[in-house]
Design an enzyme around this catalytic site. Structure first.
Site, mmCIF file in Angstrom:
data_model
loop_
_atom_site.group_PDB
_atom_site.id
_atom_site.type_symbol
_atom_site.label_atom_id
_atom_site.label_comp_id
_atom_site.label_asym_id
_atom_site.label_seq_id
_atom_site.Cartn_x
_atom_site.Cartn_y
_atom_site.Cartn_z
ATOM 1 N N ASP A 353 0.810 -1.350 -0.002
ATOM 2 C CA ASP A 353 -0.057 -0.064 -0.074
ATOM 3 C C ASP A 353 0.716 1.225 -0.087
ATOM 4 O O ASP A 353 1.736 1.220 0.598
ATOM 5 C CB ASP A 353 -0.649 -0.090 1.426
ATOM 6 N N GLU A 389 1.964 -0.378 -5.011
ATOM 7 C CA GLU A 389 1.165 0.636 -5.468
ATOM 8 C C GLU A 389 1.937 2.019 -5.449
ATOM 9 O O GLU A 389 2.449 2.413 -4.482
ATOM 10 C CB GLU A 389 0.191 0.870 -4.219
#
Length: 712
Positions: A353, A389
């Site tokens: 993330d 990401e």
């Protein structure tokens, strides 16, 4: 008890970090560069009663350590850490606050939002510079000493699936089985529920290979959500990087075993487990946040603090704090955590993330950052899937294509352009590189097309069904006056906002879903499917369901015939992807003519069946992509022997008469036409002669395979 344990205290070792049981006792080791004293607190099994505080006797290389014989698995504990309380110098030590061990393998209990969990006194005129003396122990989760032994029944640590065969499937442990009729009611929404045979049989049947789970690391519910009757459903609020979250366990005291059983079950089904991990921030927030672990252990080491004003936190994550991956002990904690999940828990890979944060140094993003170098040289981490990401909220945070070799990255350009092309708002030329693995971003340093992770939807944003049903977000249930979530959805409702009974609207929506799924699953790169998109799952227009532990987020398994038909379509697409290696090449395909092999690997085709040159794209919204199966498969200069495929993309709203490219002694076999309903499927697999003119419906996708013409 107290005297006995204290009298048997030994020096212990500074490694490994955490509370490690050796069969006879437990070694405690905790890093802090700035603390003056560390006490380990032992609690009753229910976590309610503090039985004893023992000062760790040794301090070696910034590690406090000690060994306690005669305690073992099941022992509940926490730390109290002494040191300066000088927020303006970046130090927030407060021994009144019980702290979680950063290396704890299991947690017990939940955070209760009480003023005592803050290191400062709420409402005090000095704000976070004040010092709170209340004991936080009754209100915070505790750590549990674990037994690492688990019988994997001889199962290999991991059974990796080659990147070119990988199809990712993003889902949520709780939401996926919460309403699943085949899962026993008591197991719904748990680790145990996820490896129910019927669940895994279904996942396999749609042709995905790798289950990517939203965060399972132990996390905290934000107080402001609880006050609204909501919850942090997605779980991007980690407080324990080594502990699976007990809220997903059927039996909370057996959480670790249950998690391992889930992994073993998923592996036995031939699938991989990828974890979405949040090492960019923690649940402790900014200077006004609670003191639960890192903040009280060594705030100045664990977090990036504002230069010249260390009372305040750098907030490149948008959540209040940023983990300081410039510090060697923090890099070590994160890589230790990754290795733990890979080696001990048998996890096959990680999706990071806000991955850009992990590559930040004080001067900004650096793809030679300490953390990326540490991963790059690590033999364990070199053998698992690493997916970034590649963006964050900080300056220069958007870094798609900039991660080092060995990494894969989410490619939001594929998402945005695919949505826009099919609704007719970008020219066809914008889509071309996205079909080829985005070479402009990824074709360098020997990176392969698989490094480009293509997706159209993810947990964050509209579902695929909602992309063709809503033009505006409908986030009223989130309690933020519909101000949360992105307003830039690149979606279309085709005439009516929300569900419609109009058969024409239903038809175009169904076709557009199929068009986007075809584009996703038949493009070069690694596809990622959002769970439920394969049968048209809806969130009723909510594009930010992070706080919805409710029907909005849970997968509804009451699937109508329309959804069952879509499942069969997705299974056909994944089967085609497996069947035709040309769709998942390990090399970037090029439109240059290869003189030595006398082939063009790919050709862009116009509606007249001829090649589109660089200047021939003006106004084109219907085009073909022909992939020559003789294209060189590897670095060895020889022709391949795959099938030649033709894909036709028509984003016009009108029918286009499309001439199939001329060939010698060959014919075109129709594999897919998204305008053909299942009732008419016999029309698929039809054979068409070279040069045949095929009527391509508006907003539709086709795929043909070139076959020898046995009649010629």
């Amino acid at each position: 008890m107290s005297g006995f344990i204290k009298n048997n205290l030994r020096e212990g070792l500074p490694y490994p970090r955490g509370a490690m049981w050796d069969g006879k006792g437990v070694n405690f080791a905790l890093f802090s560069a700035n603390a003056t004293k560390v006490e380990v607190c032992l609690f009753s099994q229910d976590g309610h009663t503090e039985l004893e505080r023992i000062t760790l006797p040794e301090y070696t290389d910034q590690i406090f350590h000690g060994y306690l014989p005669n305690i073992g698995p099941g022992q509940v504990y926490g730390y109290r850490v002494h040191g300066p309380y000088e927020p303006e110098a970046g130090h927030r030590f407060n021994p009144n606050k019980l702290l979680l061990d950063p290396y704890a393998r299991a947690h017990v209990g939940e955070l209760k939002w009480d003023p005592a969990v803050f290191g400062y006194t709420l409402g005090h005129p000095d704000d976070d510079l004040s010092f709170d003396e209340r004991d936080s122990a009754p209100f915070v989760p505790k750590c549990v000493v674990t037994d690492p032994n688990f019988d994997w029944h001889g199962q290999a640590a991991r059974n990796p699936i080659a990147w070119d065969k990988t199809v990712l499937y993003e889902t949520h442990v709780r939401g996926y089985t919460k309403l699943h009729p085949a899962v026993p009611e008591a197991l719904r929404g748990t680790y145990a529920g996820l490896h129910t045979k019927e669940v895994l049989d279904y996942i396999r049947s749609i042709g995905v290979t790798s289950v990517e789970l939203l965060p399972v690391h132990s996390f905290v519910n934000d107080s402001q959500l609880l006050e609204k009757g909501l919850t942090n459903y997605w779980g991007y609020n980690t407080i324990g990087f080594f502990a699976p979250d007990p809220r997903y366990a059927h039996d909370r005291f057996e959480c670790l075993r249950e998690f391992k059983e889930m992994v073993a079950g998923i592996h036995a089904a031939g699938l991989e487990v990828i974890l979405d991990v949040v090492y960019n921030h923690t649940a402790e927030g900014n200077e006004r946040g609670p003191t639960l672990s890192f903040k009280g252990i060594d705030n100045a080491s664990y977090y990036r603090l504002t230069a010249g004003q260390p009372r305040y936190y750098v907030n490149d994550t948008g959540t209040g704090n940023t983990v300081n991956l410039s510090h060697p002990r923090v890099i070590q904690m994160v890589t230790d955590s990754l290795r733990y999940w890979a080696n001990e828990m048998h996890v096959d890979g990680f999706r990071f993330d806000l991955g850009t944060i992990l590559a930040r140094e004080p001067n900004g993003f650096d793809n030679q950052s300490g953390f990326l170098k540490a991963c790059g040289q690590d033999p364990t981490l070199g053998s698992v899937k690493l997916i970034a990401e590649p963006w964050d909220c900080g300056p220069g945070g958007y870094q798609v294509g900039e991660f080092p070799p060995g990494w894969a990255e989410w490619n939001d350009k594929f998402r945005d352009i695919t949505r826009e092309y099919w609704k007719g708002s970008v020219p066809a030329t914008a889509l071309l590189p996205r079909l080829l693995g985005s070479p402009g971003e990824f074709d360098h340093q020997g990176r392969k097309p698989w490094a480009c992770v293509n997706f159209i939807t993810a947990h964050d944003g509209f579902t695929l069904n909602d992309c063709v049903t809503y033009e505006e977000k409908h986030n009223d249930a989130n309690g933020e006056d519909n101000k949360d979530g992105s307003s830039d959805n690149r979606s279309s409702n085709y005439g009516v906002e929300g569900p419609s009974d109009d058969p024409d609207i239903q038809r175009i929506r169904a076709r557009q879903i199929r068009n986007m799924l075809s584009t996703l699953l038949l493009s070069q790169g690694t596809p990622m499917l959002l769970a439920g998109d394969e049968f048209g799952r809806t969130q009723n227009g909510n594009n930010n369901a992070y706080c919805q532990d409710s029907d909005i987020s849970w997968v509804n398994w009451n699937i109508e015939e329309k959804g069952q038909s879509l499942i069969r379509f997705v299974s056909r697409l994944t089967a085609l992807r497996r069947r035709f290696p040309i769709l998942r090449r390990g090399r970037f395909l090029t439109e240059a003519y290869n003189e030595e092999l006398d082939i063009k690997e790919l050709t862009w085709v116009d509606a007249g069946g001829g090649e589109i040159g660089p200047d021939g794209w003006d106004g084109t919204q219907c085009f073909g992509l022909m992939l020559d199966g003789r294209a060189q498969p590897t670095g060895i200069r020889r022709r391949g022997s795959d099938a030649t495929l033709l894909m036709v993309f028509n984003a016009w709203s009108d029918l286009v008469e499309f001439k199939l490219p001329p060939t010698i002694d060959e014919q075109w076999k129709l594999l897919i036409d998204t305008n053909i309903s299942e009732e008419e499927e016999e029309r698929e697999n039809q054979i068409f002669p070279s040069g045949h003119t095929y009527g391509v419906t508006g907003h539709s996708f086709l795929m043909f395979e070139l076959e020898p013409d046995h009649h010629s």
